[in-house]
Scaffold this active site. Structure first.
Site, PDB file in Angstrom:
ATOM      1  N   GLN A 177      35.497  36.892  28.873  1.00  0.00           N
ATOM      2  CA  GLN A 177      36.435  37.672  28.426  1.00  0.00           C
ATOM      3  C   GLN A 177      36.109  38.266  27.065  1.00  0.00           C
ATOM      4  O   GLN A 177      36.622  39.262  26.272  1.00  0.00           O
ATOM      5  CB  GLN A 177      37.847  37.502  28.589  1.00  0.00           C
ATOM      6  CG  GLN A 177      38.368  37.132  29.841  1.00  0.00           C
ATOM      7  CD  GLN A 177      39.896  36.848  29.761  1.00  0.00           C
ATOM      8  OE1 GLN A 177      40.038  35.599  29.817  1.00  0.00           O
ATOM      9  NE2 GLN A 177      40.741  37.873  30.153  1.00  0.00           N
TER      10      GLN A 177
ATOM     11  N   CYS B 140      46.366  39.548  33.305  1.00  0.00           N
ATOM     12  CA  CYS B 140      45.243  39.130  32.764  1.00  0.00           C
ATOM     13  C   CYS B 140      44.924  40.267  31.521  1.00  0.00           C
ATOM     14  O   CYS B 140      44.931  41.246  31.163  1.00  0.00           O
ATOM     15  CB  CYS B 140      44.115  39.442  33.654  1.00  0.00           C
ATOM     16  SG  CYS B 140      42.256  39.050  33.168  1.00  0.00           S
ATOM     17  N   LEU B 141      44.436  39.167  30.300  1.00  0.00           N
ATOM     18  CA  LEU B 141      44.350  40.055  29.106  1.00  0.00           C
ATOM     19  C   LEU B 141      43.154  41.155  29.287  1.00  0.00           C
ATOM     20  O   LEU B 141      43.094  42.123  28.321  1.00  0.00           O
ATOM     21  CB  LEU B 141      43.942  39.054  27.757  1.00  0.00           C
ATOM     22  CG  LEU B 141      44.902  38.180  27.451  1.00  0.00           C
ATOM     23  CD1 LEU B 141      44.641  37.207  26.233  1.00  0.00           C
ATOM     24  CD2 LEU B 141      46.219  38.784  27.380  1.00  0.00           C
TER      25      LEU B 141
ATOM     26  N   HIS C  50      37.340  33.449  36.122  1.00  0.00           N
ATOM     27  CA  HIS C  50      36.345  34.292  35.098  1.00  0.00           C
ATOM     28  C   HIS C  50      34.953  33.927  34.967  1.00  0.00           C
ATOM     29  O   HIS C  50      34.074  34.559  34.574  1.00  0.00           O
ATOM     30  CB  HIS C  50      37.024  34.365  33.808  1.00  0.00           C
ATOM     31  CG  HIS C  50      38.382  35.328  33.569  1.00  0.00           C
ATOM     32  ND1 HIS C  50      38.129  36.558  33.852  1.00  0.00           N
ATOM     33  CD2 HIS C  50      39.541  35.149  33.461  1.00  0.00           C
ATOM     34  CE1 HIS C  50      39.286  37.254  33.735  1.00  0.00           C
ATOM     35  NE2 HIS C  50      40.036  36.359  33.481  1.00  0.00           N
TER      36      HIS C  50
ATOM     37  N   HIS D 244      42.928  30.603  37.294  1.00  0.00           N
ATOM     38  CA  HIS D 244      42.459  31.930  36.928  1.00  0.00           C
ATOM     39  C   HIS D 244      41.466  32.156  35.841  1.00  0.00           C
ATOM     40  O   HIS D 244      40.494  32.796  36.221  1.00  0.00           O
ATOM     41  CB  HIS D 244      43.826  32.399  36.287  1.00  0.00           C
ATOM     42  CG  HIS D 244      43.594  33.992  35.710  1.00  0.00           C
ATOM     43  ND1 HIS D 244      44.298  35.046  36.027  1.00  0.00           N
ATOM     44  CD2 HIS D 244      43.006  34.318  34.392  1.00  0.00           C
ATOM     45  CE1 HIS D 244      44.063  36.103  35.404  1.00  0.00           C
ATOM     46  NE2 HIS D 244      43.260  35.780  34.739  1.00  0.00           N
ATOM     47  N   GLU D 245      41.625  31.201  34.882  1.00  0.00           N
ATOM     48  CA  GLU D 245      40.446  31.328  33.933  1.00  0.00           C
ATOM     49  C   GLU D 245      38.916  30.835  34.542  1.00  0.00           C
ATOM     50  O   GLU D 245      37.882  31.207  34.225  1.00  0.00           O
ATOM     51  CB  GLU D 245      40.864  30.276  32.789  1.00  0.00           C
ATOM     52  CG  GLU D 245      42.110  30.764  31.855  1.00  0.00           C
ATOM     53  CD  GLU D 245      42.203  32.052  31.679  1.00  0.00           C
ATOM     54  OE1 GLU D 245      41.115  32.804  31.416  1.00  0.00           O
ATOM     55  OE2 GLU D 245      43.145  32.782  31.750  1.00  0.00           O
TER      56      GLU D 245
ATOM     57  N   GLY E  58      45.742  31.980  28.256  1.00  0.00           N
ATOM     58  CA  GLY E  58      44.620  31.534  28.618  1.00  0.00           C
ATOM     59  C   GLY E  58      43.618  32.484  28.455  1.00  0.00           C
ATOM     60  O   GLY E  58      43.906  33.678  28.130  1.00  0.00           O
TER      61      GLY E  58
END
Ligand code: ZN
Length: 193
Positions: A48, A91-92, A137, A133-134, A43
């Site tokens: 991000q 997480c990226l 953000h 999670h996304e 994701g």
């Protein structure tokens, strides 16, 4: 387009709803999928990649060949959380940091897709977790904001390393000052929200 790391200010700032879906937005979404796969993610949210929009992409399989599992969510709204489940997340924007996060097990999602059509469905399992999670953000919330105090103690040094790395990049001029970043985001908002 590149993935921003914690504690970049764009990651901590709530995003704005998109006004329309057009060719340029579809191109951004294509680039986001590409970047997500490059980093072995499942994701990726617009903040991000330094875009102040309520938009994220998901492929819970992480496999670029599984096109059927690719979803882009525009202006998503989550509702009807049910149950509770604790699972490890990463997480990226916090590479190599993993920690258990407790979240509702199922969730109802309303959003727009890349064709600009309203979509609505219930999600469970890994898909429900990635979507939550996304979606966080988009509100400037990261998974480390949802971990227990004891887990936070466990990852304290790793977070400190991210902050030092950020400070270093700022001193070298690679990352602009806050005012410059916010000015850029305000311009992007004016264009599409
Ligand atoms: Zn993330």
């Amino acid at each position: 387009m590149r993935v921003l790391h914690y504690p970049h200010p764009t990651l901590l700032r709530p995003a704005k709803p998109l006004a329309r879906v057009d060719a340029e937005l579809r191109k951004m979404v294509g680039e986001m999928f590409e970047l997500m796969y490059q980093h072995d993610g499942i994701g990726l949210a617009a903040p991000q990649v330094d875009l102040p929009y309520r938009l994220f992409v998901v492929n819970a399989s992480g496999d670029p060949k599984e096109k059927d599992l690719e979803y882009a969510f525009i202006n998503p709204v989550l509702s009807k959380p049910k149950g509770s489940e604790e699972k490890e997340e990463g997480c990226l924007s916090l590479p190599k940091l993993y920690a258990p996060v407790r979240r509702p097990a199922t969730i109802h999602v309303s959003a727009y897709n890349m064709a600009g059509q309203a979509v609505e469905f219930d999600a469970d399992g890994l898909l429900a977790r990635v979507i939550q999670h996304e979606n966080d953000h988009l509100d400037g919330v990261m998974f480390i904001d949802r971990i227990s105090q004891t887990t936070l103690m466990d990852v304290r040094d790793e977070l400190e390393n991210f902050r030092e790395e950020f400070q270093h990049r700022r001193e070298t001029g690679e990352i602009p000052a806050d005012a410059k970043i916010f000015e850029h985001l305000a311009q992007l908002e004016k264009l599409r929200t």
